[in-house]
Scaffold this motif. Sequence first.
Motif, short mmCIF file in Angstrom:
data_model
loop_
_atom_site.label_atom_id
_atom_site.label_comp_id
_atom_site.label_asym_id
_atom_site.label_seq_id
_atom_site.Cartn_x
_atom_site.Cartn_y
_atom_site.Cartn_z
N ASP A 142 5.31 -81.98 69.39
CA ASP A 142 6.52 -81.86 68.57
C ASP A 142 6.75 -83.15 67.79
OD1 ASP A 142 6.74 -82.88 71.15
OD2 ASP A 142 8.92 -82.91 71.01
N ARG A 143 5.88 -84.16 68.00
CA ARG A 143 6.00 -85.40 67.22
C ARG A 143 4.87 -85.45 66.21
NH1 ARG A 143 7.11 -89.87 71.88
NH2 ARG A 143 8.75 -88.72 72.99
N GLU A 144 5.07 -86.29 65.18
CA GLU A 144 3.99 -86.44 64.19
C GLU A 144 2.81 -87.12 64.88
OE1 GLU A 144 4.09 -85.25 61.09
OE2 GLU A 144 6.07 -84.45 61.55
N GLY A 173 4.19 -81.83 64.58
CA GLY A 173 5.39 -82.61 64.24
C GLY A 173 6.50 -81.68 63.75
N TYR A 174 7.04 -82.01 62.56
CA TYR A 174 8.15 -81.18 62.03
C TYR A 174 7.68 -79.78 61.69
CZ TYR A 174 10.55 -85.61 61.68
OH TYR A 174 11.11 -86.81 61.99
N GLU A 175 6.41 -79.66 61.38
CA GLU A 175 5.86 -78.35 60.97
C GLU A 175 5.45 -77.51 62.18
OE1 GLU A 175 4.87 -77.68 57.32
OE2 GLU A 175 6.64 -78.97 57.47
N LYS A 177 4.93 -75.01 64.82
CA LYS A 177 5.51 -73.67 64.99
C LYS A 177 5.21 -73.06 66.36
CE LYS A 177 6.61 -72.36 60.46
NZ LYS A 177 5.66 -72.84 59.48
N GLY A 192 11.89 -75.25 70.24
CA GLY A 192 12.47 -76.59 70.34
C GLY A 192 13.58 -76.64 71.36
N SER A 255 3.58 -79.59 74.53
CA SER A 255 4.57 -80.67 74.60
C SER A 255 5.22 -80.56 75.97
CB SER A 255 5.61 -80.50 73.49
OG SER A 255 6.78 -81.19 73.84
#
Length: 529
Positions: A142-144, A173-175, A177, A192, A255
């Motif tokens: 979930d992080r870059e 990261g932000y993308e 899914k 999330g 994650s």
Amino acid sequence: MKFKEEINRRRTFGIISHPDAGKTTLTEKLLLFGGAIQEAGAVKSNKIKKGATSDFMEIERQRGISVATSVLAFEYNGIKINILDTPGHKDFAEDTYRTLTAVDSVIVVIDVAKGVEEQTEKLVEVCRMRNIPMIVFINKLDREGKDAFELLDEIEQKLKLKVTPLSFPIGMGYEFKGIYNIWEQNINLFSGDNRKNIEETIEISDINSTEVNELIGDNSAETLREELELVEGIYPDFDRDEYLNGHLQPVFFGSALNNFGVRELLDCFVDIAPKPRAKNSEERLVKPDEKEFTGFVFKIHANMDPKHRDRLAFIKIVSGEFKRNTPYLHVRNNKKMKFSSPNAFFAEKKEIVDISYPGDIVGLHDTGNFKIGDTLTEGEIINYKGIPSFSPEHFRYINNADPLKSKQLYKGIDQLMDEGVAQLFTLELNGRKVIGTVGALQYEVIQYRLEHEYGAKCTYENLNVYKACWVDPEDPKNDEYKDFLRVKQRFLAKDKQGQLVFLADSAFSLQMTEQKYPSIKFHYVSEFK
């Protein structure tokens, strides 16, 4: 029949990684799936009250690092899982090397942003030497972080592993899914929200169906299809025998903090991981399904409960059944001992067990009879090998800071050294005690534990030593050896086993000594017999 079934449902593994890759958090989440804990705590600073279950020493809670290997057991889908959570911090590497002698397989945790780090390389090398089966878990998606293929390349090159992904990330990261599970062919969407215990997965029979586009959007779906095609083209298919022989390493993404991708890892692990394996002893190969009990001590922990000065010796059962109140032979001491309250573990909770099977880890209360590497059997003389001491990196004199407490101090040092926290050397010349450690942080831990567990205070004095070498003369009676003992008297010490050690003060003086006394061998490891 029951005996065979019990062996077949055991899985004993260690989790290894560089500090901060998320090892303890992953352990917590695995326990969550096993229903062993209701709410997992992450290892953050000591402000959060709910600490990680597997960190139970005060100093670990203060520092937010694991310093002792802890043993955790839980049931999942009818399989009994024993996890050995090892310290990642390199100052405690020796504890980890020893723990690797007691596991049947390993999960390696890698941080998506940092990739393969130094401590991971060292630990994986130890596993490779012993052909321990490994599964890789790439954490913190979930992080870059680095691109998935770049990470897989890095694992292959730096760790010299042959990998095959069994799950694959959709974005990062932000993308990020979710994860496509190659092993079970389904998609797990990332919300999330880490409060949900177990996420929903969606079965996908065909990766090219429009359903995939609806779930993750057209762009992501296209990218995922291309990447999966690449994976199929580049990486070998999963082959269980190759994995069990330590020649192929499956990779999972997820994650741990968000409890994501952990169930996939666990389900596949239970499916493919090895049952308890046979182990080599100096005398012969011992198989788990033999009738006679054998086991060895791979760790000793003093004062698990500071209220009762107890020491626990952790024993890995290699073969046969270990029964409560049955006399067993302590091979090194050649005497029979029986144990009225053997413990099974769940972090700091322990319960008394009547019978344990190969693969299990049992804690035995010990009054000082055990050392690391000791073997227990039903009478056969067996010595398991593979728990050496390495030459320490740091050396300091230890001095008593409170003359009234010298008895407590020596008892404390004695017990902590039996645990393998550090190594104790006693100088031949004047009997002064020298403590050798792999990392400087251990001196703090020793000082802290001496004061809080034994009520003794100590101070340290630096000592300039380059390496501790175990001395192995060709002939202890020859003149060369006698000359060596006389000339080098100031630099000689005995280790805790009474073996002679040469404390060389520099690389140069070690080289000169080796040239001057060719009939004497100097070893960096205590196991040279």
